[in-house]
Design a protein around this motif. Structure first.
Motif, PDB file in Angstrom:
ATOM      1  N   VAL A   1       0.997  -1.243  -0.106  1.00  0.00           N
ATOM      2  CA  VAL A   1      -0.005  -0.162   0.078  1.00  0.00           C
ATOM      3  C   VAL A   1       0.731   1.336   0.140  1.00  0.00           C
ATOM      4  CG1 VAL A   1      -1.693   1.245   1.172  1.00  0.00           C
ATOM      5  CG2 VAL A   1      -1.845  -1.217   1.204  1.00  0.00           C
ATOM      6  N   SER A   2       0.723   2.173  -0.892  1.00  0.00           N
ATOM      7  CA  SER A   2       1.272   3.530  -1.076  1.00  0.00           C
ATOM      8  C   SER A   2       0.525   4.510  -0.977  1.00  0.00           C
ATOM      9  CB  SER A   2       2.234   3.337  -2.367  1.00  0.00           C
ATOM     10  OG  SER A   2       3.291   2.256  -2.289  1.00  0.00           O
TER      11      SER A   2
ATOM     12  N   ILE B   1       3.822   0.486   2.807  1.00  0.00           N
ATOM     13  CA  ILE B   1       4.087  -0.455   3.462  1.00  0.00           C
ATOM     14  C   ILE B   1       3.790  -1.921   2.652  1.00  0.00           C
ATOM     15  CG2 ILE B   1       3.442   0.641   5.686  1.00  0.00           C
ATOM     16  CD1 ILE B   1       0.914  -0.593   5.252  1.00  0.00           C
ATOM     17  N   THR B   2       4.625  -2.520   2.901  1.00  0.00           N
ATOM     18  CA  THR B   2       4.607  -4.050   2.479  1.00  0.00           C
ATOM     19  C   THR B   2       4.285  -5.075   3.330  1.00  0.00           C
ATOM     20  OG1 THR B   2       6.135  -3.248   0.716  1.00  0.00           O
ATOM     21  CG2 THR B   2       5.601  -5.523   0.780  1.00  0.00           C
TER      22      THR B   2
ATOM     23  N   LYS C   1       7.250  -4.195   6.007  1.00  0.00           N
ATOM     24  CA  LYS C   1       8.285  -3.322   5.689  1.00  0.00           C
ATOM     25  C   LYS C   1       7.942  -2.027   5.593  1.00  0.00           C
ATOM     26  CE  LYS C   1      10.316  -7.246   3.235  1.00  0.00           C
ATOM     27  NZ  LYS C   1      10.605  -7.933   1.828  1.00  0.00           N
ATOM     28  N   LEU C   2       8.620  -0.891   6.047  1.00  0.00           N
ATOM     29  CA  LEU C   2       7.957   0.371   5.971  1.00  0.00           C
ATOM     30  C   LEU C   2       9.150   1.411   5.022  1.00  0.00           C
ATOM     31  CD1 LEU C   2       6.310   2.924   6.463  1.00  0.00           C
ATOM     32  CD2 LEU C   2       7.589   3.014   8.856  1.00  0.00           C
ATOM     33  N   SER C   3       8.412   2.214   4.281  1.00  0.00           N
ATOM     34  CA  SER C   3       9.474   3.255   3.646  1.00  0.00           C
ATOM     35  C   SER C   3       8.486   4.428   3.744  1.00  0.00           C
ATOM     36  CB  SER C   3       9.676   2.958   1.991  1.00  0.00           C
ATOM     37  OG  SER C   3      10.705   4.132   1.731  1.00  0.00           O
ATOM     38  N   GLY C   4       9.143   5.397   4.474  1.00  0.00           N
ATOM     39  CA  GLY C   4       8.327   6.822   4.651  1.00  0.00           C
ATOM     40  C   GLY C   4       7.769   6.834   6.142  1.00  0.00           C
TER      41      GLY C   4
ATOM     42  N   HIS D   1      10.406  -3.541   9.372  1.00  0.00           N
ATOM     43  CA  HIS D   1      11.733  -3.423   9.016  1.00  0.00           C
ATOM     44  C   HIS D   1      11.812  -2.224   8.158  1.00  0.00           C
ATOM     45  CE1 HIS D   1      13.159  -7.891   9.361  1.00  0.00           C
ATOM     46  NE2 HIS D   1      11.894  -8.162   9.574  1.00  0.00           N
ATOM     47  N   THR D   2      12.950  -1.321   8.347  1.00  0.00           N
ATOM     48  CA  THR D   2      12.940  -0.193   7.574  1.00  0.00           C
ATOM     49  C   THR D   2      14.357  -0.126   6.817  1.00  0.00           C
ATOM     50  OG1 THR D   2      14.170   1.328   9.221  1.00  0.00           O
ATOM     51  CG2 THR D   2      11.698   1.306   9.434  1.00  0.00           C
TER      52      THR D   2
END
Length: 322
Positions: free
Chosen positions: A112-113, A138-139, A152-155, A172-173
């Motif tokens: 989801v972005s 997030i994944t 997993k998170l980016s942002g 996890h980042t």
């Protein structure tokens, strides 16, 4: 080797009960990491059955020797339960190895972005809720595994995690990993930014570096924030007002002596604009500012006034500073 096996069995029992200390969590992580790096010397099925039978026989003989005959029959069932528990612990490594390497079902990952200026709320398979800030991703698995919950998170995101001491929740980042059993906290981990920050609103959180060789665990309680600087490779802990943690969910922007460069990155994510600095000397100028539901024009005006009336210009989705 026998001493190490006994220690691993004891750790496995504490892990299942959610009673591990940070140091014990580290030992367990090192153990599981060894599967990926050097493998683990696992016995065959026949050997495990033989060892379990031997453990049962030893237990029965001990009871026969130390207890009165009338009590032996009453103790049979608990003895068998103990033997079954020993078998379960002894074969845990084999079961994990088989699941990972022989016919395990492939994990279906969902993603989801959010676009700049857009926020979104996501409910995970276990009922935990993630508030995703703009420009974030997030994944997560369609179904969590039987022993752990990993995403997993980016942002940036605010997590409200359902309490489950038997299934740790790990985020996890790129720079850090965060583990809880059930709590609420905020993670700020945008790609391209030097700092990754973890702040706790409720409960207790463990944080360690994704690439740290010593895997030191930092424990945080409500009102504490841990920042990792990827340039200096250092961690810094600070205190925050709990009410300010995750305040971006209410469209509050809170900059605490932040550089104009980092502020511009945050404004880019929130308002979907790009910044150009004609005066590069302004990049490291620091500002203290807290605003709620303000327009980009008003925010830039406040920054300019407090920063010595530096010039700025807004043209559509482009902002020029200096």
């Amino acid at each position: 080797m026998r001493t190490q096996d006994n220690q691993l069995k004891a750790l496995a029992e504490k892990y299942e009960a959610g009673l591990c200390t940070p140091e014990e969590f580290k030992q367990i992580r090192d153990w599981y990491d060894s599967f990926e790096t050097e493998g683990y010397p696992l016995p065959g099925d026949d050997e495990i059955k033989r060892a379990a039978g031997e453990a049962t026989t030893r237990a029965i003989n001990w009871v026969a020797k130390h207890q009165k005959p009338a009590r032996i029959r009453m103790l049979w069932l608990p003895i068998l339960k103990i033997a079954a528990a020993l078998l379960l612990v002894a074969s845990a490594g084999l079961l994990i190895f088989k699941a990972a390497h022989h016919g395990a079902q492939p994990i279906v990952w969902l993603q989801v972005s959010t676009a700049p200026g857009i926020k979104k709320q996501v409910t995970l398979p276990d009922g935990s809720v993630i508030s995703l800030n703009s420009g974030s991703t997030i994944t997560y698995p369609e179904t969590f595994s039987s022993n752990i919950r990993e995403i997993k998170l980016s942002g940036e995101a605010f997590f409200t995690v359902v309490h489950d001491p038997r299934h740790p929740f790990i985020v996890h980042t790129r720079q850090v990993r965060v583990q809880v059993l059930g709590t609420s906290y905020n993670i700020h981990a945008y790609p391209g930014e030097t700092n990754t920050e973890v702040a706790v609103a409720t409960g207790k959180v463990g944080v360690w570096g994704s690439s740290d060789k010593n895997k030191k665990v930092y424990m945080l309680i409500p009102g504490e924030q841990l920042a990792y600087n990827s340039a200096s490779k250092r961690y810094a802990k600070s205190n925050l007002l709990v009410a300010d943690i995750g305040s971006w969910q209410q469209n509050v922007l809170n900059f605490r002596m932040e550089t104009l460069e980092n502020i511009s990155k945050s404004l880019s994510q929130q308002y979907g604009v790009t910044f150009t600095f004609k005066d590069r000397s302004l990049l490291n100028k620091r500002f203290q500012l807290k605003v709620k539901k303000e327009s980009l024009a008003n925010i830039l005006k406040l920054l300019s006034i407090s920063g010595g009336n530096f010039p700025y210009h807004i043209s559509g989705k482009k902002v020029t500073i200096g």
